[in-house]
Scaffold this active site. Structure first.
Site, PDB file in Angstrom:
ATOM      1  N   ASP A  96      -9.391  -2.435  -1.359  1.00  0.00           N
ATOM      2  CA  ASP A  96      -8.779  -1.929  -0.503  1.00  0.00           C
ATOM      3  C   ASP A  96      -8.423  -3.252   0.632  1.00  0.00           C
ATOM      4  O   ASP A  96      -9.251  -3.489   1.318  1.00  0.00           O
ATOM      5  CB  ASP A  96      -9.646  -0.865   0.200  1.00  0.00           C
ATOM      6  N   GLY A 100      -6.463  -4.080   3.751  1.00  0.00           N
ATOM      7  CA  GLY A 100      -5.917  -3.423   4.943  1.00  0.00           C
ATOM      8  C   GLY A 100      -5.691  -4.325   5.966  1.00  0.00           C
ATOM      9  O   GLY A 100      -5.824  -5.378   5.760  1.00  0.00           O
ATOM     10  N   ASN A 101      -5.205  -3.933   7.012  1.00  0.00           N
ATOM     11  CA  ASN A 101      -4.705  -4.676   8.099  1.00  0.00           C
ATOM     12  C   ASN A 101      -5.888  -5.360   9.064  1.00  0.00           C
ATOM     13  O   ASN A 101      -5.719  -6.372   9.421  1.00  0.00           O
ATOM     14  CB  ASN A 101      -3.919  -4.087   9.078  1.00  0.00           C
ATOM     15  N   LYS A 121     -11.568  -5.519   1.514  1.00  0.00           N
ATOM     16  CA  LYS A 121     -12.949  -5.053   0.850  1.00  0.00           C
ATOM     17  C   LYS A 121     -12.810  -4.567  -0.561  1.00  0.00           C
ATOM     18  O   LYS A 121     -11.632  -4.306  -0.894  1.00  0.00           O
ATOM     19  CB  LYS A 121     -13.543  -3.935   1.797  1.00  0.00           C
ATOM     20  N   TYR A 150       7.867  13.617  -0.679  1.00  0.00           N
ATOM     21  CA  TYR A 150       8.214  12.802   0.390  1.00  0.00           C
ATOM     22  C   TYR A 150       9.471  12.426   0.175  1.00  0.00           C
ATOM     23  O   TYR A 150      10.035  12.015  -1.151  1.00  0.00           O
ATOM     24  CB  TYR A 150       6.975  11.558   0.365  1.00  0.00           C
ATOM     25  N   GLY A 169       2.493   4.433   2.603  1.00  0.00           N
ATOM     26  CA  GLY A 169       1.626   3.300   2.437  1.00  0.00           C
ATOM     27  C   GLY A 169       0.778   3.736   1.145  1.00  0.00           C
ATOM     28  O   GLY A 169       0.217   4.913   0.962  1.00  0.00           O
ATOM     29  N   ASP A 217      -2.522   3.128   0.847  1.00  0.00           N
ATOM     30  CA  ASP A 217      -3.786   3.383   1.378  1.00  0.00           C
ATOM     31  C   ASP A 217      -3.725   5.040   1.598  1.00  0.00           C
ATOM     32  O   ASP A 217      -4.853   5.631   1.295  1.00  0.00           O
ATOM     33  CB  ASP A 217      -3.964   2.643   2.638  1.00  0.00           C
ATOM     34  N   THR A 242     -11.057   0.083  37.013  1.00  0.00           N
ATOM     35  CA  THR A 242      -9.828   0.168  35.938  1.00  0.00           C
ATOM     36  C   THR A 242     -10.272   0.039  34.642  1.00  0.00           C
ATOM     37  O   THR A 242      -9.938   0.708  33.933  1.00  0.00           O
ATOM     38  CB  THR A 242      -9.203  -1.218  36.289  1.00  0.00           C
TER      39      THR A 242
END
Length: 247
Positions: A9, A11-12, A16, A89, A96, A98, A174
């Protein structure tokens, strides 16, 4: 013993691999960009997997695919890869991979049922699979870290605030205002989306996964199934369908 299945996997946020045996996670390995190729090569020699499947949403090194192809039975997940669910779709090639793996994982856990998979990573994704095994799509919104960064990047004076588990609901400065607004807002969004799906589809399983799973799982009002390794379950089921059944 029959060799494991390597489920990658990429990813951004993290690179892993889940090492799966008999449909269960044995071990999880993490890589950096620098260590990815040498560590995967070493892992292939050590564990001798039966198969490897790759879900990647980044520009990964082409040498990785060559390495996996030479070391085991390999499949790169694409929208046209044979899988346990059917993608309904408009443009499947823009979906994606993922999210496709998560849909397959949900179907592996709850076949024949409506499933909503909520991924809590860099983005928050909503992925709906109906009881007929059709992945219809869902929604995408900014993840927690992205919301913090956006407030800082698109204003002149707001600081970049890291996420914290404990914060004041009514912000008294804040920093606390940003924590409350981002985190409570994300929680309200996810709970609201689950309620919207419930109003339309009635009974369904809400599965929660991803890097911010722990934060959401302990605070959501709706009932959810926390599944930190859902991605690996989906990738493993796709590997079994495409590779192992043909051995």
């Amino acid at each position: 013993m029959i060799g494991p299945i390597f489920c990658f996997d990429l990813g951004n946020t993290r690179l892993k691999c889940g090492i799966m045996q008999g449909g269960e996670l044995q071990e999880e390995r993490f890589f950096s960009e620098e260590t990815l190729l040498p560590e995967v090569e070493k892992l292939l020699k050590e564990r001798r997997p039966r198969a490897a499947v790759l879900s990647s949403v980044i520009e990964h090194p082409p040498a990785l695919e060559s390495l996996l192809q030479s070391g085991t039975r390999f499949i790169r997940l694409r929208c046209d890869t044979p899988m346990p669910v059917r993608i309904v779709y408009e443009k499947p090639e823009t979906l994606g991979v993922d999210r496709i793996a998560l849909a397959a994982g949900a179907w592996e856990m709850f076949p024949g049922q409506h499933n909503l998979v909520i991924g809590t990573g860099s983005a928050i994704t909503y992925n709906f699979i109906n009881k007929h095994g059709e992945f219809l799509g869902g929604g995408i919104s900014p993840g927690i870290d992205m919301r913090f960064r956006a407030l800082h990047a698109f204003t002149d004076k707001l600081p970049l605030v890291p996420a914290e588990a404990h914060y004041s609901f009514i912000g008294y400065n804040t920093r606390q205002n940003i924590l409350s607004g981002v985190l409570e807002g994300a929680l309200a969004e996810v709970d609201g989306m689950i309620s919207l799906y419930a109003a339309r589809y009635g009974n369904f399983n809400a599965l929660l996964t991803g890097g911010n799973l722990e934060f959401f799982a302990s605070r959501l009002k709706n009932k959810i199934f926390a599944s930190p390794y859902l991605m690996y379950k989906g990738l493993n089921s796709i590997a079994e369908l495409n590779v192992l059944d043909k051995s």
